[in-house]
Design an enzyme around this catalytic site. Structure first.
Site, short mmCIF file in Angstrom:
data_model
loop_
_atom_site.label_atom_id
_atom_site.label_comp_id
_atom_site.label_asym_id
_atom_site.label_seq_id
_atom_site.Cartn_x
_atom_site.Cartn_y
_atom_site.Cartn_z
N TYR A 122 50.73 -79.16 37.85
CA TYR A 122 51.52 -78.64 36.74
C TYR A 122 52.80 -79.44 36.52
CZ TYR A 122 48.51 -74.49 36.89
OH TYR A 122 47.44 -73.64 36.87
N LYS A 126 40.69 -78.90 47.94
CA LYS A 126 39.42 -79.58 47.67
C LYS A 126 39.47 -80.94 48.35
CE LYS A 126 36.46 -78.78 44.92
NZ LYS A 126 35.06 -78.39 45.21
N ASP A 130 36.70 -73.72 46.02
CA ASP A 130 35.59 -73.09 45.28
C ASP A 130 34.87 -72.08 46.16
OD1 ASP A 130 34.86 -75.29 46.78
OD2 ASP A 130 33.18 -75.86 45.50
N ASP A 186 47.16 -70.42 41.48
CA ASP A 186 47.24 -69.71 40.21
C ASP A 186 45.94 -68.91 40.00
OD1 ASP A 186 47.99 -68.95 37.70
OD2 ASP A 186 48.08 -70.96 36.85
N ASP A 194 45.21 -64.64 41.07
CA ASP A 194 44.81 -63.69 40.03
C ASP A 194 43.49 -63.02 40.40
OD1 ASP A 194 46.97 -64.07 38.44
OD2 ASP A 194 45.88 -64.77 36.68
#
Ligand code: NAD
Length: 365
Positions: free
Chosen positions: A142, A193, A226, A250, A254
């Site tokens: 970001y 990852k 993942d 992020d 959630d």
């Protein structure tokens, strides 16, 4: 923090339902009459734009930097939607995060027993869930450079963002996760990852190195992000503290939060690095927004804001027993069957913001 002076708190209720839910936090603070809080209240977001023309004044920022903790409500509203990005109410929050250098975002996913039946997952999967997600908040894709949209020949374009982390950025947030795990079940699972991203591989190696050097007593495991997304819905109770970067955090936070209920139930904390005077910059906020659709109607669920205050007691003031007391009071109010609209079964009776506050305050005393 262990001093005899009152805890200095800056309250920034903000817009929409922010002031309504923060009023209930004030009542909870008052009910903890053995604690001394020195509370300053100020404007942020749309309220500050209306008063000063900007979403966060320099004076308010200075107060936030000087406080022991900031309790934030919510900002935003449709009347500000047409403002340029740089002037929107949300800028006030981003500016606080940036100036206070709040690099660690803490999001608990806690299942209150009376609400276990309301989850989209089976009761046995979710009952007793208590996860803490520690997300890096100021680095990664970001913020990484270069970034932008680059014109290509023939009117085509290329979008670029850069996922980048340094040793120091990884260590400081990993340290927060290990320290918090030490006060919980002593387990950290770090997600990245590393199979396809160099920055992910660095993340794994640096977390492992810090663990070996400073936190050998904490159990550390690694998981690809993942896979973690799957495990969170398959067997979420396997996790204690989850450590992850800005982008994966992020998404995963959630996902984890939604395992347990409505936006109106979810608290958060954002922490910075310890200052020379011993304070840790900290901002506590419900994760919901200003909910313009129900603002001013005494309908908002104040629990996310109240649980954010409980996090403040725990993380800024090391008042574990008081934090747990507030959480138990919330659980008791829920166990009595009280539900605001967002957590009520269809057709069930709902209580107002104030009535939920009444029940929590009563359960505290
Ligand atoms: P929102 O979180 O405000 O509301 C989403 C939905 O959840 C609405 O239907 C709302 O009524 C409901 N809801 C939210 N909190 C609730 C509560 N405590 N009790 C009961 N119901 C609740 O998100 P949105 O509608 O996407 O955004 C509204 C405004 O808030 C926008 O201006 C947005 O930019 C802003 N926003 C601010 C923050 C923040 O201040 N941290 C976060 C998200 C959105």
């Amino acid at each position: 923090m262990t001093t005899n002076r009152p805890f200095q708190i800056l309250m920034l209720p903000g817009d929409g339902i922010g002031p309504e839910v923060m009023a209930q936090v004030r009542r909870v603070m008052a009910a903890l009459s053995h604690l001394r809080f020195e509370i300053t209240e100020d404007l942020v977001g749309g309220a500050a734009i209306e008063a000063h023309g900007i979403p966060l004044s320099q004076e308010t920022l200075a107060q936030a930097m000087a406080a022991d903790a900031v309790l934030f409500g919510a900002v935003g509203g449709p009347q500000f939607d047409t403002l340029p990005f740089e002037s929107k109410p949300e800028r006030g929050l981003l500016s606080l995060r940036k100036n206070m250098e709040l690099f660690a975002n803490l999001r608990p996913a806690l299942c209150f027993a009376p609400l276990a039946g309301a989850s989209t997952l089976k009761r046995e999967v979710i009952e007793g869930l208590d996860i803490l997600i520690v997300r890096e908040l100021t680095g990664g894709v970001y913020f990484g450079e270069p970034r932008g949209i680059i014109p290509l020949p023939g009117g085509k374009r290329r979008g670029v963002n850069t996922h980048s982390y340094t040793t120091d950025e990884i260590h400081r947030v990993a340290r927060v996760a290990f320290e918090l795990a030490g006060k919980r079940q002593g387990r950290v699972c770090s997600a990245e990852k590393s199979n396809v991203m160099e920055a992910g591989l660095l993340w794994r190696e640096e977390v492992r190195a810090l663990h070996a050097a400073e936190f050998p007593d904490i159990e550390l495991t690694h998981m690809l992000a993942d896979n973690m997304a799957m495990q969170l819905v398959r067997r979420p109770k396997q996790f204690d503290v989850i450590l992850t970067d800005n982008l994966f955090g992020d998404i995963l936070s959630d996902e984890a939060a939604m395992l347990t209920g409505s936006l109106g139930m979810l608290p958060s904390a954002s922490l910075g690095a310890r200052l020379p005077d011993g304070r840790i910059p900290a901002l506590y906020e419900p994760i919901h927004g200003s909910a313009p659709d129900i603002a001013g109607q005494n309908k908002a669920n104040p629990i996310a804001a109240i649980l954010s205050f409980a996090m403040c007691l725990r993380y800024s003031f090391s008042l574990e027993a008081d934090a747990a007391r507030v959480e138990r009071a919330v659980e008791r109010a829920l166990a009595q069957g009280l539900r605001t609209g967002d957590i009520a079964e269809p057709g069930a009776a709902v209580v107002s913001t104030t009535q939920m506050g009444d029940a929590i305050v009563a359960a505290l005393s």
